[in-house]
Design a protein around this motif. Sequence first.
Motif, PDB file in Angstrom:
ATOM      1  N   ASN A 170      52.958  46.976  -9.337  1.00  0.00           N
ATOM      2  CA  ASN A 170      52.486  46.049 -10.378  1.00  0.00           C
ATOM      3  C   ASN A 170      51.050  46.279 -10.827  1.00  0.00           C
ATOM      4  O   ASN A 170      50.569  45.598 -11.740  1.00  0.00           O
ATOM      5  CB  ASN A 170      52.669  44.586  -9.930  1.00  0.00           C
ATOM      6  CG  ASN A 170      51.727  44.178  -8.802  1.00  0.00           C
ATOM      7  OD1 ASN A 170      50.779  44.872  -8.462  1.00  0.00           O
ATOM      8  ND2 ASN A 170      51.994  43.014  -8.210  1.00  0.00           N
ATOM      9  N   VAL A 171      50.342  47.228 -10.219  1.00  0.00           N
ATOM     10  CA  VAL A 171      48.918  47.377 -10.527  1.00  0.00           C
ATOM     11  C   VAL A 171      48.684  47.804 -11.978  1.00  0.00           C
ATOM     12  O   VAL A 171      47.738  47.339 -12.627  1.00  0.00           O
ATOM     13  CB  VAL A 171      48.209  48.328  -9.530  1.00  0.00           C
ATOM     14  CG1 VAL A 171      48.729  49.762  -9.641  1.00  0.00           C
ATOM     15  CG2 VAL A 171      46.698  48.287  -9.728  1.00  0.00           C
ATOM     16  N   ALA A 172      49.557  48.631 -12.524  1.00  0.00           N
ATOM     17  CA  ALA A 172      49.366  49.067 -13.918  1.00  0.00           C
ATOM     18  C   ALA A 172      49.487  47.876 -14.872  1.00  0.00           C
ATOM     19  O   ALA A 172      48.692  47.729 -15.806  1.00  0.00           O
ATOM     20  CB  ALA A 172      50.384  50.152 -14.275  1.00  0.00           C
ATOM     21  N   GLU A 173      50.466  47.008 -14.623  1.00  0.00           N
ATOM     22  CA  GLU A 173      50.646  45.824 -15.465  1.00  0.00           C
ATOM     23  C   GLU A 173      49.470  44.864 -15.307  1.00  0.00           C
ATOM     24  O   GLU A 173      48.990  44.266 -16.276  1.00  0.00           O
ATOM     25  CB  GLU A 173      51.959  45.123 -15.090  1.00  0.00           C
ATOM     26  CG  GLU A 173      52.231  43.825 -15.830  1.00  0.00           C
ATOM     27  CD  GLU A 173      52.541  44.031 -17.318  1.00  0.00           C
ATOM     28  OE1 GLU A 173      52.724  43.006 -18.006  1.00  0.00           O
ATOM     29  OE2 GLU A 173      52.589  45.187 -17.792  1.00  0.00           O
ATOM     30  N   ALA A 174      48.976  44.725 -14.079  1.00  0.00           N
ATOM     31  CA  ALA A 174      47.827  43.846 -13.825  1.00  0.00           C
ATOM     32  C   ALA A 174      46.613  44.298 -14.612  1.00  0.00           C
ATOM     33  O   ALA A 174      45.901  43.479 -15.220  1.00  0.00           O
ATOM     34  CB  ALA A 174      47.510  43.822 -12.331  1.00  0.00           C
ATOM     35  N   VAL A 175      46.369  45.580 -14.631  1.00  0.00           N
ATOM     36  CA  VAL A 175      45.224  46.126 -15.371  1.00  0.00           C
ATOM     37  C   VAL A 175      45.440  45.960 -16.871  1.00  0.00           C
ATOM     38  O   VAL A 175      44.518  45.609 -17.616  1.00  0.00           O
ATOM     39  CB  VAL A 175      45.002  47.603 -14.995  1.00  0.00           C
ATOM     40  CG1 VAL A 175      44.035  48.274 -15.958  1.00  0.00           C
ATOM     41  CG2 VAL A 175      44.493  47.703 -13.562  1.00  0.00           C
ATOM     42  N   ARG A 176      46.669  46.170 -17.336  1.00  0.00           N
ATOM     43  CA  ARG A 176      46.967  46.032 -18.768  1.00  0.00           C
ATOM     44  C   ARG A 176      46.715  44.594 -19.244  1.00  0.00           C
ATOM     45  O   ARG A 176      46.120  44.366 -20.300  1.00  0.00           O
ATOM     46  CB  ARG A 176      48.429  46.409 -19.034  1.00  0.00           C
ATOM     47  CG  ARG A 176      48.789  46.441 -20.505  1.00  0.00           C
ATOM     48  CD  ARG A 176      50.279  46.630 -20.724  1.00  0.00           C
ATOM     49  NE  ARG A 176      51.050  45.462 -20.331  1.00  0.00           N
ATOM     50  CZ  ARG A 176      51.125  44.328 -21.033  1.00  0.00           C
ATOM     51  NH1 ARG A 176      50.452  44.213 -22.177  1.00  0.00           N
ATOM     52  NH2 ARG A 176      51.865  43.315 -20.611  1.00  0.00           N
ATOM     53  N   VAL A 177      47.127  43.629 -18.455  1.00  0.00           N
ATOM     54  CA  VAL A 177      47.009  42.222 -18.861  1.00  0.00           C
ATOM     55  C   VAL A 177      45.566  41.729 -18.768  1.00  0.00           C
ATOM     56  O   VAL A 177      45.080  41.011 -19.648  1.00  0.00           O
ATOM     57  CB  VAL A 177      47.933  41.330 -18.004  1.00  0.00           C
ATOM     58  CG1 VAL A 177      47.685  39.855 -18.286  1.00  0.00           C
ATOM     59  CG2 VAL A 177      49.396  41.678 -18.257  1.00  0.00           C
ATOM     60  N   THR A 178      44.878  42.100 -17.692  1.00  0.00           N
ATOM     61  CA  THR A 178      43.554  41.520 -17.421  1.00  0.00           C
ATOM     62  C   THR A 178      42.394  42.342 -17.940  1.00  0.00           C
ATOM     63  O   THR A 178      41.282  41.818 -18.111  1.00  0.00           O
ATOM     64  CB  THR A 178      43.339  41.352 -15.907  1.00  0.00           C
ATOM     65  OG1 THR A 178      43.336  42.666 -15.296  1.00  0.00           O
ATOM     66  CG2 THR A 178      44.414  40.489 -15.282  1.00  0.00           C
ATOM     67  N   GLY A 179      42.610  43.642 -18.150  1.00  0.00           N
ATOM     68  CA  GLY A 179      41.498  44.514 -18.510  1.00  0.00           C
ATOM     69  C   GLY A 179      40.595  44.832 -17.338  1.00  0.00           C
ATOM     70  O   GLY A 179      39.471  45.322 -17.515  1.00  0.00           O
ATOM     71  N   ALA A 180      41.069  44.576 -16.129  1.00  0.00           N
ATOM     72  CA  ALA A 180      40.263  44.841 -14.929  1.00  0.00           C
ATOM     73  C   ALA A 180      39.887  46.313 -14.852  1.00  0.00           C
ATOM     74  O   ALA A 180      40.705  47.185 -15.129  1.00  0.00           O
ATOM     75  CB  ALA A 180      41.033  44.443 -13.671  1.00  0.00           C
ATOM     76  N   ARG A 181      38.626  46.569 -14.456  1.00  0.00           N
ATOM     77  CA  ARG A 181      38.190  47.951 -14.252  1.00  0.00           C
ATOM     78  C   ARG A 181      38.127  48.298 -12.767  1.00  0.00           C
ATOM     79  O   ARG A 181      37.945  49.463 -12.404  1.00  0.00           O
ATOM     80  CB  ARG A 181      36.795  48.191 -14.867  1.00  0.00           C
ATOM     81  CG  ARG A 181      36.630  47.819 -16.324  1.00  0.00           C
ATOM     82  CD  ARG A 181      37.786  48.191 -17.220  1.00  0.00           C
ATOM     83  NE  ARG A 181      38.174  49.599 -17.218  1.00  0.00           N
ATOM     84  CZ  ARG A 181      39.282  50.082 -17.746  1.00  0.00           C
ATOM     85  NH1 ARG A 181      40.142  49.271 -18.312  1.00  0.00           N
ATOM     86  NH2 ARG A 181      39.542  51.366 -17.703  1.00  0.00           N
ATOM     87  N   THR A 182      38.260  47.284 -11.911  1.00  0.00           N
ATOM     88  CA  THR A 182      38.289  47.521 -10.464  1.00  0.00           C
ATOM     89  C   THR A 182      39.360  46.628  -9.855  1.00  0.00           C
ATOM     90  O   THR A 182      39.410  45.429 -10.138  1.00  0.00           O
ATOM     91  CB  THR A 182      36.944  47.207  -9.801  1.00  0.00           C
ATOM     92  OG1 THR A 182      35.892  47.810 -10.553  1.00  0.00           O
ATOM     93  CG2 THR A 182      36.898  47.755  -8.386  1.00  0.00           C
ATOM     94  N   VAL A 183      40.213  47.220  -9.031  1.00  0.00           N
ATOM     95  CA  VAL A 183      41.299  46.473  -8.391  1.00  0.00           C
ATOM     96  C   VAL A 183      41.164  46.579  -6.878  1.00  0.00           C
ATOM     97  O   VAL A 183      40.684  47.579  -6.343  1.00  0.00           O
ATOM     98  CB  VAL A 183      42.682  46.993  -8.841  1.00  0.00           C
ATOM     99  CG1 VAL A 183      42.919  46.648 -10.304  1.00  0.00           C
ATOM    100  CG2 VAL A 183      42.821  48.499  -8.620  1.00  0.00           C
ATOM    101  N   ASP A 184      41.595  45.523  -6.209  1.00  0.00           N
ATOM    102  CA  ASP A 184      41.465  45.430  -4.759  1.00  0.00           C
ATOM    103  C   ASP A 184      42.845  45.182  -4.156  1.00  0.00           C
ATOM    104  O   ASP A 184      43.580  44.305  -4.630  1.00  0.00           O
ATOM    105  CB  ASP A 184      40.524  44.261  -4.420  1.00  0.00           C
ATOM    106  CG  ASP A 184      40.391  44.018  -2.929  1.00  0.00           C
ATOM    107  OD1 ASP A 184      39.380  44.442  -2.359  1.00  0.00           O
ATOM    108  OD2 ASP A 184      41.285  43.401  -2.328  1.00  0.00           O
ATOM    109  N   VAL A 185      43.188  45.937  -3.137  1.00  0.00           N
ATOM    110  CA  VAL A 185      44.500  45.758  -2.500  1.00  0.00           C
ATOM    111  C   VAL A 185      44.342  45.720  -0.992  1.00  0.00           C
ATOM    112  O   VAL A 185      43.501  46.413  -0.418  1.00  0.00           O
ATOM    113  CB  VAL A 185      45.471  46.886  -2.907  1.00  0.00           C
ATOM    114  CG1 VAL A 185      45.018  48.244  -2.367  1.00  0.00           C
ATOM    115  CG2 VAL A 185      46.898  46.583  -2.458  1.00  0.00           C
ATOM    116  N   SER A 186      45.151  44.870  -0.358  1.00  0.00           N
ATOM    117  CA  SER A 186      45.197  44.826   1.107  1.00  0.00           C
ATOM    118  C   SER A 186      46.655  44.750   1.557  1.00  0.00           C
ATOM    119  O   SER A 186      47.249  45.742   1.946  1.00  0.00           O
ATOM    120  CB  SER A 186      44.390  43.641   1.651  1.00  0.00           C
ATOM    121  OG  SER A 186      44.351  43.687   3.061  1.00  0.00           O
ATOM    122  N   SER A 187      47.265  43.574   1.434  1.00  0.00           N
ATOM    123  CA  SER A 187      48.649  43.420   1.897  1.00  0.00           C
ATOM    124  C   SER A 187      49.623  44.297   1.119  1.00  0.00           C
ATOM    125  O   SER A 187      50.670  44.693   1.651  1.00  0.00           O
ATOM    126  CB  SER A 187      49.080  41.955   1.805  1.00  0.00           C
ATOM    127  OG  SER A 187      48.893  41.456   0.500  1.00  0.00           O
TER     128      SER A 187
END
Length: 211
Positions: A170-187
């Motif tokens: 889902n990270v690609a969709e998250a970036v597309r919707v939010t415009g985030a330039r940095t993403v953080d993942v753990s679980s």
Amino acid sequence: MSVEAKICGLSTPETLDAAVAGGARWVGFVTYPRSPRHISTDLLRTLGALVPKSVGRVGLFVDPDDALLDERLATGAIDMLQLQGAETPERVAELKARTGKAVMKVINVATRADVERGIAAYSSVADRLMFEPAGGILPGGNAKVFDWTILRGITVPLPWFLAGGLTPDNVAEAVRVTGARTVDVSSGVESSRGVKSIELIRAFLDRVKAL
């Protein structure tokens, strides 16, 4: 402009190496005994020493006292503090001044108003913000997603991270919707709770690189 990634909650040399080799810009180490990702001070020192200078080392804390911060910072393994608790703007400013480290404040999001309040309260004292879902058993790492459309059209006056339930899928969709330039993942890169998967770390970073 490319998207950067932070892999949080690392606890072994093997998964740390996978994050670095895969192109993570940041790696995160957890200091919170109730978390399955909590590591000892000795392990923090060991892992921190393995990280190349090109990768930022983030220490996650939940309402830490000064003694705990001093103990962790003495390892030389932390470049930026991630404050995940109920730290006030005054406390954030105090910790930044006291430690000389960059500080990222986590904002728990359920509504657009939460984002706006967080920006108003912390943008003048923090170096970065992180938006992640409100609620959950732990202050982070709960594999929950919030409504990303909340962030549409909001101007954030300092660099920010998107977190909460991100996965390779889902990270690609998250970036597309939010415009985030940095993403953080753990679980989202774990094979079981608190146990990072080298394969999932690689898959997540490959997806981010393709954005």
